[in-house]
Design a protein around this motif. Structure first.
Motif, PDB file in Angstrom:
ATOM      1  N   THR A 130       0.846  -1.188   0.000  1.00 49.33           N
ATOM      2  CA  THR A 130       0.000   0.000   0.000  1.00 49.33           C
ATOM      3  C   THR A 130       0.882   1.238   0.000  1.00 49.33           C
ATOM      4  O   THR A 130       1.785   1.361   0.835  1.00 49.33           O
ATOM      5  CB  THR A 130      -0.935   0.034   1.216  1.00 49.33           C
ATOM      6  OG1 THR A 130      -1.802  -1.108   1.173  1.00 49.33           O
ATOM      7  CG2 THR A 130      -1.794   1.288   1.207  1.00 49.33           C
ATOM      8  N   VAL A 131       0.630   2.127  -0.941  1.00 50.40           N
ATOM      9  CA  VAL A 131       1.358   3.395  -1.049  1.00 50.40           C
ATOM     10  C   VAL A 131       0.377   4.520  -0.769  1.00 50.40           C
ATOM     11  O   VAL A 131      -0.672   4.610  -1.401  1.00 50.40           O
ATOM     12  CB  VAL A 131       1.963   3.568  -2.459  1.00 50.40           C
ATOM     13  CG1 VAL A 131       2.665   4.921  -2.576  1.00 50.40           C
ATOM     14  CG2 VAL A 131       2.917   2.425  -2.780  1.00 50.40           C
ATOM     15  N   ASP A 132       0.710   5.389   0.202  1.00 52.61           N
ATOM     16  CA  ASP A 132      -0.121   6.549   0.525  1.00 52.61           C
ATOM     17  C   ASP A 132       0.710   7.800   0.262  1.00 52.61           C
ATOM     18  O   ASP A 132       1.712   8.041   0.929  1.00 52.61           O
ATOM     19  CB  ASP A 132      -0.563   6.496   1.992  1.00 52.61           C
ATOM     20  CG  ASP A 132      -1.663   7.519   2.312  1.00 52.61           C
ATOM     21  OD1 ASP A 132      -1.965   8.347   1.432  1.00 52.61           O
ATOM     22  OD2 ASP A 132      -2.192   7.474   3.441  1.00 52.61           O
ATOM     23  N   VAL A 133       0.310   8.572  -0.718  1.00 50.85           N
ATOM     24  CA  VAL A 133       1.083   9.731  -1.145  1.00 50.85           C
ATOM     25  C   VAL A 133       0.170  10.953  -1.195  1.00 50.85           C
ATOM     26  O   VAL A 133      -1.034  10.843  -1.436  1.00 50.85           O
ATOM     27  CB  VAL A 133       1.737   9.461  -2.524  1.00 50.85           C
ATOM     28  CG1 VAL A 133       0.682   9.227  -3.594  1.00 50.85           C
ATOM     29  CG2 VAL A 133       2.696  10.567  -2.921  1.00 50.85           C
ATOM     30  N   SER A 134       0.750  12.124  -0.958  1.00 51.40           N
ATOM     31  CA  SER A 134      -0.040  13.357  -1.001  1.00 51.40           C
ATOM     32  C   SER A 134      -0.304  13.777  -2.447  1.00 51.40           C
ATOM     33  O   SER A 134       0.435  13.431  -3.372  1.00 51.40           O
ATOM     34  CB  SER A 134       0.671  14.473  -0.242  1.00 51.40           C
ATOM     35  OG  SER A 134       2.022  14.602  -0.648  1.00 51.40           O
ATOM     36  N   ALA A 135      -1.381  14.550  -2.620  1.00 52.16           N
ATOM     37  CA  ALA A 135      -1.854  14.900  -3.965  1.00 52.16           C
ATOM     38  C   ALA A 135      -0.860  15.762  -4.741  1.00 52.16           C
ATOM     39  O   ALA A 135      -0.901  15.791  -5.979  1.00 52.16           O
ATOM     40  CB  ALA A 135      -3.194  15.622  -3.870  1.00 52.16           C
ATOM     41  N   ASP A 136       0.061  16.445  -4.042  1.00 54.89           N
ATOM     42  CA  ASP A 136       1.000  17.302  -4.765  1.00 54.89           C
ATOM     43  C   ASP A 136       1.967  16.516  -5.638  1.00 54.89           C
ATOM     44  O   ASP A 136       2.623  17.085  -6.514  1.00 54.89           O
ATOM     45  CB  ASP A 136       1.771  18.207  -3.795  1.00 54.89           C
ATOM     46  CG  ASP A 136       2.427  17.444  -2.654  1.00 54.89           C
ATOM     47  OD1 ASP A 136       2.193  16.226  -2.521  1.00 54.89           O
ATOM     48  OD2 ASP A 136       3.169  18.073  -1.872  1.00 54.89           O
ATOM     49  N   ALA A 137       2.071  15.201  -5.436  1.00 54.97           N
ATOM     50  CA  ALA A 137       2.948  14.386  -6.282  1.00 54.97           C
ATOM     51  C   ALA A 137       2.442  14.309  -7.717  1.00 54.97           C
ATOM     52  O   ALA A 137       3.196  13.988  -8.639  1.00 54.97           O
ATOM     53  CB  ALA A 137       3.072  12.977  -5.714  1.00 54.97           C
ATOM     54  N   PHE A 138       1.157  14.643  -7.922  1.00 58.93           N
ATOM     55  CA  PHE A 138       0.529  14.491  -9.239  1.00 58.93           C
ATOM     56  C   PHE A 138       0.443  15.816  -9.990  1.00 58.93           C
ATOM     57  O   PHE A 138      -0.321  15.931 -10.949  1.00 58.93           O
ATOM     58  CB  PHE A 138      -0.874  13.904  -9.072  1.00 58.93           C
ATOM     59  CG  PHE A 138      -0.895  12.556  -8.401  1.00 58.93           C
ATOM     60  CD1 PHE A 138      -0.816  11.388  -9.131  1.00 58.93           C
ATOM     61  CD2 PHE A 138      -0.989  12.465  -7.017  1.00 58.93           C
ATOM     62  CE1 PHE A 138      -0.840  10.146  -8.510  1.00 58.93           C
ATOM     63  CE2 PHE A 138      -1.027  11.235  -6.384  1.00 58.93           C
ATOM     64  CZ  PHE A 138      -0.942  10.068  -7.127  1.00 58.93           C
ATOM     65  N   ASN A 139       1.201  16.815  -9.573  1.00 57.27           N
ATOM     66  CA  ASN A 139       1.098  18.147 -10.176  1.00 57.27           C
ATOM     67  C   ASN A 139       1.832  18.239 -11.508  1.00 57.27           C
ATOM     68  O   ASN A 139       2.742  19.045 -11.696  1.00 57.27           O
ATOM     69  CB  ASN A 139       1.628  19.210  -9.208  1.00 57.27           C
ATOM     70  CG  ASN A 139       0.699  19.447  -8.042  1.00 57.27           C
ATOM     71  OD1 ASN A 139      -0.477  19.097  -8.099  1.00 57.27           O
ATOM     72  ND2 ASN A 139       1.220  20.027  -6.976  1.00 57.27           N
TER      73      ASN A 139
END
Length: 306
Positions: A130-139
């Motif tokens: 499971t990978v939990d990453v913040s939305a700013d990684a998709f900018n």
């Protein structure tokens, strides 16, 4: 790497496995298309469970396996580098952080990911990451084709890091669930629906892939060992060594032919042992063309002998 052009869109499959429903990320855009299938290119590696490349084996090195995106001819593939990373985090987290925050060693590779404010990973059972990453990684502004490859870049890196560090059972298919700020159902890059379990999609690794030496590596003079993989086990490969001269020009130094291994467990692997004096070199390896056709899917690598 030759031929930096946009790839044609080809059909492939991204495996999605239903899971229990979770929270929905607010404000996410609707996906522009169904992600039950995504573009994929190239061949498949025959060893490894339902994947286009064998999972990395356990190693004693602290280097993290990181996959990058690179162009070859008219297609886009995944290529791996081993990177030195801080050891404060678990192997999967630090490999993904390098993928999202660092630049590839090879200038032919790139990553569309942005450095995240938050990143955490966990492993449950024998086969789920499971990978939990913040939305700013998709900018990043990506089309659907590149967005699908970016998600596979993450999946390949996460599974490689878990396998090479011995944290997960490589005897079965490894699955990855991506959460964004703790939520499922986020639409990554505006195109890829997340939250379900995903696996490595077939056909995304490079058809020819120089593993060692890495870009701009320094190796001792004498016998230089070169290793790599091809997606055509038993197929012929043409290789060439160019030596850099003053002023930046390159002249042919050695050329040859080798055959990718066909044996189970080593299928597609190739090894060269070359005697090279000190100097700056470029290695080129491509799949040999047939019936007078030119070589294809060439990979290149710059390195130094000291």
């Amino acid at each position: 790497m030759a031929g930096r052009v946009r790839p044609a869109v080809l059909a492939g499959v991204l495996v999605l496995v239903p899971v229990l429903s979770g929270c929905t990320a607010e404000g996410g855009p609707a996906p522009s298309r169904s992600l039950a299938s995504v573009p994929a290119t190239g061949g498949t590696m025959p060893d490894g469970p339902a994947t286009s490349a064998p999972l990395e084996t356990t190693q004693s090195s602290n280097k993290a396996p990181v996959y990058w995106i690179g162009r070859s001819g008219g297609n886009i593939f995944l290529y791996r580098e081993f990177r030195d990373v801080p050891e404060q985090e678990n192997p999967v987290t630090r490999a993904l952080r390098a993928m999202m925050s660092d630049k590839p060693l090879d200038p032919d590779f790139f990553t569309p990911w942005q450095s995240p404010g938050k990143l955490a990973t966990s492993i449950s059972g024998k086969d789920v990451i499971t990978v939990d990453v913040s939305a700013d990684a998709f900018n990043s502004n990506l089309d659907a084709d590149m967005a699908a490859r970016a998600i596979q870049q993450l999946i390949y890196t996460a599974t490689a890091a878990a396998a090479s560090s011995g944290l997960i059972d490589t005897g079965q298919q490894i699955r990855v669930r991506i959460l964004v700020d703790g939520h499922t159902d986020y639409v990554a890059f505006g195109h890829v629906q997340l939250g379900a379990l995903m696996t490595r999609a077939a056909g995304l690794v490079a058809p020819v892939w120089i593993i060692d030496p890495q870009e701009n590596a320094e190796v001792p003079e004498g016998s230089v060992k070169i290793t790599g993989r091809s997606t055509s086990p038993g197929g012929k490969l043409h290789w060439q060594i160019l030596q850099a001269a003053e002023g930046g020009s390159k002249t042919p130094f050695l050329t040859g032919e080798t055959t990718a291994a066909a044996e189970q467990g080593q299928a597609g692997a190739f090894t060269l042992a070359l005697t090279l004096p000190p100097g700056d070199y470029e290695l080129r390896v491509g799949q040999a063309g047939s019936n007078g056709e030119p070589d294809r899917n060439e990979d290149t690598r710059a390195f130094k002998v000291r």
